[in-house]
Design a protein around this motif. Structure first.
Motif, short mmCIF file in Angstrom:
data_model
loop_
_atom_site.label_atom_id
_atom_site.label_comp_id
_atom_site.label_asym_id
_atom_site.label_seq_id
_atom_site.Cartn_x
_atom_site.Cartn_y
_atom_site.Cartn_z
N ASN A 73 12.55 6.56 -3.36
CA ASN A 73 12.22 7.60 -4.32
C ASN A 73 11.65 6.98 -5.60
OD1 ASN A 73 13.88 9.78 -6.56
ND2 ASN A 73 12.12 10.33 -5.36
N ILE A 74 10.39 7.29 -5.84
CA ILE A 74 9.75 6.94 -7.11
C ILE A 74 9.04 8.22 -7.56
CG2 ILE A 74 8.09 5.48 -8.31
CD1 ILE A 74 8.45 3.39 -6.12
N PRO A 75 9.63 8.96 -8.49
CA PRO A 75 9.00 10.21 -8.93
C PRO A 75 7.55 9.99 -9.39
CG PRO A 75 11.23 10.06 -9.77
CD PRO A 75 10.91 8.73 -9.15
N ALA A 76 6.72 10.98 -9.15
CA ALA A 76 5.29 10.88 -9.43
C ALA A 76 5.00 10.44 -10.87
CB ALA A 76 4.61 12.21 -9.15
N ASN A 77 5.79 10.92 -11.83
CA ASN A 77 5.53 10.57 -13.22
C ASN A 77 5.89 9.12 -13.55
OD1 ASN A 77 8.28 10.95 -13.05
ND2 ASN A 77 8.44 12.15 -14.93
N LYS A 78 6.54 8.43 -12.64
CA LYS A 78 6.91 7.03 -12.85
C LYS A 78 6.16 6.08 -11.92
CE LYS A 78 11.50 8.30 -14.41
NZ LYS A 78 12.93 8.26 -14.14
N LEU A 79 5.32 6.61 -11.06
CA LEU A 79 4.64 5.81 -10.04
C LEU A 79 3.75 4.73 -10.65
CD1 LEU A 79 4.51 5.64 -6.98
CD2 LEU A 79 2.53 7.14 -7.05
N LYS A 80 3.02 5.05 -11.70
CA LYS A 80 2.13 4.07 -12.33
C LYS A 80 2.90 2.88 -12.87
CE LYS A 80 -1.46 7.31 -13.66
NZ LYS A 80 -2.20 7.94 -14.73
N ASP A 81 4.12 3.12 -13.34
CA ASP A 81 4.93 2.05 -13.92
C ASP A 81 5.59 1.18 -12.85
OD1 ASP A 81 4.33 3.25 -16.36
OD2 ASP A 81 6.15 4.48 -16.31
N LYS A 82 5.53 1.59 -11.59
CA LYS A 82 6.25 0.90 -10.53
C LYS A 82 5.34 0.08 -9.62
CE LYS A 82 10.27 2.70 -11.57
NZ LYS A 82 11.50 2.00 -11.77
N ASN A 83 4.09 -0.18 -10.02
CA ASN A 83 3.19 -0.97 -9.18
C ASN A 83 3.78 -2.34 -8.85
OD1 ASN A 83 1.25 0.93 -8.78
ND2 ASN A 83 -0.32 -0.07 -10.01
N ALA A 84 4.46 -2.96 -9.81
CA ALA A 84 5.06 -4.27 -9.56
C ALA A 84 6.14 -4.17 -8.48
CB ALA A 84 5.64 -4.83 -10.85
N GLU A 85 6.91 -3.09 -8.51
CA GLU A 85 7.96 -2.88 -7.51
C GLU A 85 7.36 -2.67 -6.12
OE1 GLU A 85 11.21 0.59 -6.59
OE2 GLU A 85 10.96 -0.01 -8.68
N LEU A 86 6.17 -2.10 -6.08
CA LEU A 86 5.52 -1.82 -4.81
C LEU A 86 4.77 -3.03 -4.24
CD1 LEU A 86 4.12 1.74 -5.57
CD2 LEU A 86 6.04 1.15 -4.09
N GLU A 87 4.60 -4.07 -5.04
CA GLU A 87 3.87 -5.26 -4.60
C GLU A 87 4.42 -5.83 -3.29
OE1 GLU A 87 1.06 -7.01 -5.53
OE2 GLU A 87 0.68 -5.29 -6.82
N LYS A 88 5.73 -5.76 -3.09
CA LYS A 88 6.32 -6.31 -1.86
C LYS A 88 5.88 -5.55 -0.62
CE LYS A 88 10.64 -3.83 -2.68
NZ LYS A 88 12.04 -3.98 -3.03
N HIS A 89 5.29 -4.37 -0.82
CA HIS A 89 4.81 -3.55 0.30
C HIS A 89 3.29 -3.63 0.46
CE1 HIS A 89 8.78 -1.79 0.66
NE2 HIS A 89 8.75 -1.50 -0.63
N LYS A 90 2.64 -4.49 -0.31
CA LYS A 90 1.18 -4.51 -0.32
C LYS A 90 0.57 -4.90 1.02
CE LYS A 90 -2.34 -5.07 -3.70
NZ LYS A 90 -2.60 -5.44 -5.05
N SER A 91 1.26 -5.69 1.81
CA SER A 91 0.71 -6.11 3.10
C SER A 91 0.91 -5.04 4.19
CB SER A 91 1.35 -7.43 3.54
OG SER A 91 2.74 -7.27 3.69
N ASN A 92 1.65 -4.00 3.87
CA ASN A 92 1.93 -2.92 4.81
C ASN A 92 1.40 -1.60 4.26
OD1 ASN A 92 3.39 -4.79 6.35
ND2 ASN A 92 5.25 -4.35 5.22
N PRO A 93 1.17 -0.63 5.12
CA PRO A 93 0.74 0.69 4.63
C PRO A 93 1.83 1.35 3.78
CG PRO A 93 0.43 0.52 7.01
CD PRO A 93 1.22 -0.68 6.58
N ILE A 94 1.39 2.16 2.84
CA ILE A 94 2.29 2.97 2.03
C ILE A 94 1.97 4.43 2.33
CG2 ILE A 94 2.80 3.74 -0.32
CD1 ILE A 94 2.57 0.90 -1.24
#
Length: 138
Positions: A73-94
């Motif tokens: 869960n990453i609410p839409a209004n916080k998604l831009k701030d969480k790019n670093a958290e999503l980096e671990k998923h960059k090699s896989n589809p989101i």
């Protein structure tokens, strides 16, 4: 009524031409850089075979009421701030999931610009529920 539309189109062909040009431009811009919509079956396939990350962008309260197994869960209004958290998923589809599938598309653009492979669940969690697929309640 069709006669009136044809008469208007004939008398104001310039306005009609501009309207269709603007319409085509809007469609082109919206399609470019947007997440591809996928079905519930495709979501399951991507999770099982490509280790896709399911990101639920609904508010936390809605997420806790029922979400897809393994979703983050990453609410839409916080998604831009969480790019670093999503980096671990960059090699896989989101796969972005929202309530009806409408919000996910607009939120996907930033992730696509950042180099992520992004999909959105067509129909959102509502479609998941309509297909009688399981939800986890937290």
């Amino acid at each position: 009524m069709i006669d009136q539309i044809l008469e208007f189109s004939t008398n104001h062909w310039e306005m009609v031409a501009v309207f269709f040009f603007v319409l085509a431009a809007v469609v082109f811009v919206e399609m470019r850089g947007n997440a591809r919509g996928i079905t519930t079956a495709s979501l399951t396939d991507l999770v099982n075979n490509k280790n896709a990350a399911v990101i639920d962008i609904r508010p936390t309260k809605e997420f806790r009421a029922g979400h897809i197994t393994g979703a983050i869960n990453i609410p839409a209004n916080k998604l831009k701030d969480k790019n670093a958290e999503l980096e671990k998923h960059k090699s896989n589809p989101i796969i972005l999931v929202c309530k009806t599938g409408m919000t996910a598309g607009s939120n996907a653009k930033e992730l696509i610009k950042a180099g992520f492979e992004v999909y959105k669940l067509q129909g959102g969690i509502a479609e998941w529920e309509n297909a009688n697929l399981p939800l986890v309640k937290a």
